[in-house]
Write a protein that holds these residues in place. Sequence first.
Motif, PDB file in Angstrom:
ATOM      1  N   LEU A   1       0.838  -1.199   0.000  1.00 28.78           N
ATOM      2  CA  LEU A   1       0.000   0.000   0.000  1.00 28.78           C
ATOM      3  C   LEU A   1       0.870   1.244   0.000  1.00 28.78           C
ATOM      4  N   PHE A   2       1.897   1.215   0.869  1.00 26.95           N
ATOM      5  CA  PHE A   2       2.757   2.382   1.027  1.00 26.95           C
ATOM      6  C   PHE A   2       4.217   1.960   0.880  1.00 26.95           C
ATOM      7  N   ASP A   3       5.036   2.879   0.409  1.00 22.21           N
ATOM      8  CA  ASP A   3       6.466   2.579   0.385  1.00 22.21           C
ATOM      9  C   ASP A   3       7.068   2.931   1.744  1.00 22.21           C
ATOM     10  N   GLU A   4       8.365   2.894   1.828  1.00 19.19           N
ATOM     11  CA  GLU A   4       8.968   3.104   3.140  1.00 19.19           C
ATOM     12  C   GLU A   4       8.750   4.503   3.682  1.00 19.19           C
ATOM     13  N   GLY A   5       8.629   5.468   2.774  1.00 18.94           N
ATOM     14  CA  GLY A   5       8.364   6.828   3.219  1.00 18.94           C
ATOM     15  C   GLY A   5       6.892   7.102   3.420  1.00 18.94           C
TER      16      GLY A   5
ATOM     17  N   ARG B   1       4.558   6.828   1.307  1.00 25.29           N
ATOM     18  CA  ARG B   1       3.858   7.351   0.135  1.00 25.29           C
ATOM     19  C   ARG B   1       3.027   6.237  -0.479  1.00 25.29           C
ATOM     20  N   PRO B   2       1.826   6.550  -0.953  1.00 22.94           N
ATOM     21  CA  PRO B   2       0.972   5.499  -1.524  1.00 22.94           C
ATOM     22  C   PRO B   2       1.560   4.942  -2.823  1.00 22.94           C
TER      23      PRO B   2
ATOM     24  N   TRP C   1      -5.344   4.987   9.170  1.00 26.68           N
ATOM     25  CA  TRP C   1      -5.855   3.792   8.511  1.00 26.68           C
ATOM     26  C   TRP C   1      -7.329   3.932   8.120  1.00 26.68           C
ATOM     27  N   ILE C   2      -8.176   4.370   9.058  1.00 26.62           N
ATOM     28  CA  ILE C   2      -9.608   4.467   8.752  1.00 26.62           C
ATOM     29  C   ILE C   2      -9.893   5.594   7.746  1.00 26.62           C
ATOM     30  N   PRO C   3      -9.320   6.796   7.928  1.00 32.85           N
ATOM     31  CA  PRO C   3      -9.499   7.816   6.884  1.00 32.85           C
ATOM     32  C   PRO C   3      -8.997   7.335   5.522  1.00 32.85           C
ATOM     33  N   PHE C   4      -7.894   6.620   5.504  1.00 30.93           N
ATOM     34  CA  PHE C   4      -7.393   6.069   4.248  1.00 30.93           C
ATOM     35  C   PHE C   4      -8.427   5.127   3.650  1.00 30.93           C
TER      36      PHE C   4
ATOM     37  N   ASP D   1      -2.279  10.659  -0.985  1.00 23.53           N
ATOM     38  CA  ASP D   1      -1.063  11.459  -0.934  1.00 23.53           C
ATOM     39  C   ASP D   1      -1.303  12.726  -0.102  1.00 23.53           C
ATOM     40  N   TYR D   2      -2.442  13.392  -0.364  1.00 26.43           N
ATOM     41  CA  TYR D   2      -2.783  14.583   0.434  1.00 26.43           C
ATOM     42  C   TYR D   2      -2.912  14.230   1.911  1.00 26.43           C
ATOM     43  N   LEU D   3      -3.610  13.110   2.143  1.00 22.34           N
ATOM     44  CA  LEU D   3      -3.857  12.700   3.527  1.00 22.34           C
ATOM     45  C   LEU D   3      -2.543  12.514   4.277  1.00 22.34           C
ATOM     46  N   MET D   4      -1.600  11.821   3.625  1.00 22.11           N
ATOM     47  CA  MET D   4      -0.348  11.514   4.294  1.00 22.11           C
ATOM     48  C   MET D   4       0.503  12.776   4.444  1.00 22.11           C
ATOM     49  N   GLN D   5       0.419  13.658   3.449  1.00 18.77           N
ATOM     50  CA  GLN D   5       1.142  14.936   3.573  1.00 18.77           C
ATOM     51  C   GLN D   5       0.634  15.730   4.762  1.00 18.77           C
ATOM     52  N   ASP D   6      -0.697  15.825   4.854  1.00 19.22           N
ATOM     53  CA  ASP D   6      -1.292  16.583   5.958  1.00 19.22           C
ATOM     54  C   ASP D   6      -0.896  15.997   7.300  1.00 19.22           C
ATOM     55  N   ALA D   7      -0.787  14.675   7.308  1.00 17.82           N
ATOM     56  CA  ALA D   7      -0.457  14.018   8.567  1.00 17.82           C
ATOM     57  C   ALA D   7       1.022  14.185   8.898  1.00 17.82           C
ATOM     58  N   GLY D   8       1.755  14.753   7.946  1.00 17.08           N
ATOM     59  CA  GLY D   8       3.145  15.080   8.232  1.00 17.08           C
ATOM     60  C   GLY D   8       4.140  13.952   8.040  1.00 17.08           C
TER      61      GLY D   8
END
Lengths: 296, 450, 279
Positions: free
Chosen positions: B229-233, B235-236, B408-411, B441-448
């Motif tokens: 689902l995600f790479d090590e950083g 990112r989706p 996880w749930i928002p994703f 991508d936006y979600l994970m960016q916002d989450a920092g």
Amino acid sequence: MSRKFFSGPFILILPSILAIGFVIIIPLIFSFYTSFTSYKLTRPDSLFNFVGLRNYERLIDNTKFWYAFGRTILFLAVVLNLELLFGLGIALLINKITWGQRTLRTIMMFPMMFSPILVGFQWKYIFNDNIGLLNNFLYLFGYESAIPWLIDKYLAMGSIMVAEIWANTSIFAILLLAGLLGIPRDPIEAARVDGCNSWQVFKNITLPFLMPFIFIALTIRSLDVGRAYDIVHIMTGGGPAMRTELIWTMIARIGYKDANMGFANAMSYVSIILSIAFTYYFFTKLVAARRDLGQQ
Amino acid sequence: MKFLKNFLVVFSLLTLPFSAFAVDENFPNDKVAIWGDFSGITLDVKLIGGAPYDPLYEVMIPIWEAKTGGKVSILSKKSHFELDKEIKQDIAAGNISYCVVSNHTSFATQYGDIYRDLNGIVPKDFLAEFVPLVLDHSTVDGRLVQLPQHSDVSNLWYIKSIYEDEDNKKRFKAEYGYDLAPPETLEQWKEQAIFWSDPPNFYGTQYVGKEEAITGRFYELVIAEGGALFDEGMRPVFNDEAGQRALQWFVDLYNAQAVPAGVLNYLWDETGLGFASGTVALNLDWGGWGAYFNSADSKIGGDVGLVRFPMGSGGKRGGWSGSHTYSILNGCPEENLEAAASLIWILTNHEAQMHEARGGKLPTMTRVWKDIASEMDAEGNAFMSDLFSTFSASMAEDAFTPPLIPEWIPFSNIIFPELQAAIVGDKSVKEALDAAAKETDYLMQDAGYY
Amino acid sequence: MKQIKKFAFWLLVLFLLILICLPGIWIFVSAFRPNPEILSKPANWIPDRWTIHQFTQMFSINGYVSVPAFKYLMNSVIISSVSTLIAITIGMMGGYAFARFNFRGKNSIFLSLMLARAVPGISLSLPLFILFAKLGIINTSFGVILVYVAMNVPFTIWLTDGFFRQIPKEMSEVARTDGCTRLQAFWNVELPLAGPGIGAAAIFAFLLSWNEYALASIITRTVHSKTLPIGMMDYLDEFTINWAGMCAIAVVMIIPALILTFIVQKHLVSGLTFGGVKG
């Protein structure tokens, strides 16, 4: 002036204003504030994390939201018009019956007794593709495949509209019936003597007289359109693939499940404006129609 | 016409296998016992409810109350999704002064630091009884925020008799060129599902089609196909080839009508009951239904087979796993902590887990895995023995949790409508995954994260 | 020809009646049938087994009560009637003020009150929840009553305003010259004349409180305050839904509303239209 103002009328209205202020206005101010923060339900500190207009900017860019918004408008337009039409039809029909009208009227109001949440469950089972009443009924006539009422692109929205219309046509019917009962007999008879047919009588006499009643019904209904949320929430939850996503189900999911309340409240404000606009529109129409009627 | 004819005959009987049970109140098989005198203490709790859960409460809570003098006040008992919503509201209102709450490893990370670290509250020798990996999954930021009650992971159930039928074997071989046997790979699973389907009377397989359920299913197929689902950083990356193959699998089954048309509205109950009604050939499900599938209450009792999760092209099996757990909230007053630990103990101890395991739920205590297996062997219950050996293998070799992050749930709420859109054909597989990846991508960016 | 027309007319009426009633009647019938029969395939149209199992479950005094329906019913009755009573009282005061007095900003206050009512429950639920939780009135009947009062007041004002305006001012003035106080004049002269409007507003307020879900689902938490629509969700478990049970509690919910509506329906019609149109 102030003494006069604080006397009589103000005291009488004060309890109403207090109740509404406490239950509606204060919460609205709070949610208005949160719509400028990145408030997350599960992070109480984020309440003070001011992000300016970011939530609103994202809202404008969010195509899913605008689809849901458009769908909501479409939903309301279709549902309100059909309810009005069916309500008018039922009212005209019952008005013709002189016998057992009281019972008929109560029967007509039957769906009003159903809580929207119950309406949702009820129609969810009727439209179930597998064991639903409707598909079972179709099997009786030898229809062999299961129609996925709540899945199909057009049927899903249609099914929800059917449920909504079933639940709320009564209110139009009862109000329009009341209007019909109040129509004076003389002009109609005069028109008939002049050789007007039924349609002409309806169009030129009955309908103008009914107009204020139609607007009352629309105003009353528009106060409660938000209650469609209960029905959609139970029947499909906005799915599948957002085919039945209305603005309200979207708010509920983003606000509660994603816990992203700041953003959800920004959406809420759009939905509030939508509801208020509908109500305001019908209310001004009503006032105008009243005035016309008064002048006649 | 016969499809799910008896869907709900099964339905009403469902409560029968989940009825009250008898226990020895001295808990002789428990090495650790946490009793105390808790008279005057009332524990406020919020629990997950429902037929498979209630019997445990109904038996254990009265014993606990009688033995300790404490009282349990159940503030609410509802499905996990509803409970999740309620807890979030409670956090927002600062209304979290109750003590014990049902939890789940996939949900726990969302709630921040509202839970107490159970290290130091629950005695070490009791914790030592648990499978270390499961305790690991219950740990967030180095704090043990929950104690697991039972675990779930899925394997593939099938109707045995149709696989043994000579005529079916012949027809299958003629059509697909290999011998008919329960699927080893995702590809075979798909082919066989299509082979078995005779809509609307009989379906090859089914899947849960909405909310976190389909997200989890997609997730494990992505892993099986060799993706992530995600790479090590963080990112989706699920819109790559592997992700597309995984989603294509769902789409193909749907298009071939090898799954019921309403599948996108299905959750766990619909799939479980559907399989028990004998009208679905292959069903991916957890162990918790096992005893029930094979009981006289199910249309296929005595005719149920089980194989490991079929392998994807990446050479891996699916193994999306999580545990139902109990947590203690920070708001629980100090003087109640001992009582809270004691209550959690009685709901997760050897006796409780043995009871749950008899229904097919997977234990979280090392010793229970052994004891339930020997109990079933002693009874000569080949079906249940097989269940536990199959599931213990997948717990040991395949099981993985979703990323234990608050997102996880928002994703899931971002991706599941897109998965549905691809399945019903509103979007192509690639379009749907790209759209979901962009939003994630936006979600994970916002989450920092980056 | 006339015969055929008449026949067709009654056929249409019958069809409509079926369309309106059938989905509801199905709920009633389902409440008295065992689950497997209700949702079988092919459908079992004519029940061959009747049972009151769900009702005995709900109202049983001994033994395990799965859903405490009696408690929910009591909560519903108390919350709905008290909130209706209060909403009618303060709404009527407001309506009287709007009808009888002229003051600055009258029209805009009136419109704002109406529009406040249009705010959707889902948008209100969370901020309301937080406010109530901070004040410690979450999960109390008082909190729910307060919400329903606020929701019902604007509509009551609207209807009663229309009625009071129809009553000539002179009637009250005559009464007052006869020695009545303003309150006595109101009580003896104006109030009875506004009866139908108040009745109509009351039935609307009652039905709304009786059936409301979105807000109550958030501010009620336990049996202390849960109303019937919220209690209905108790039949929804982690894995299953007890449809017969849900229908049974629905029947408990519908019957009182139906009886009440039948009694007041005559006033409802005149009350709604008279107050709304002529106002």
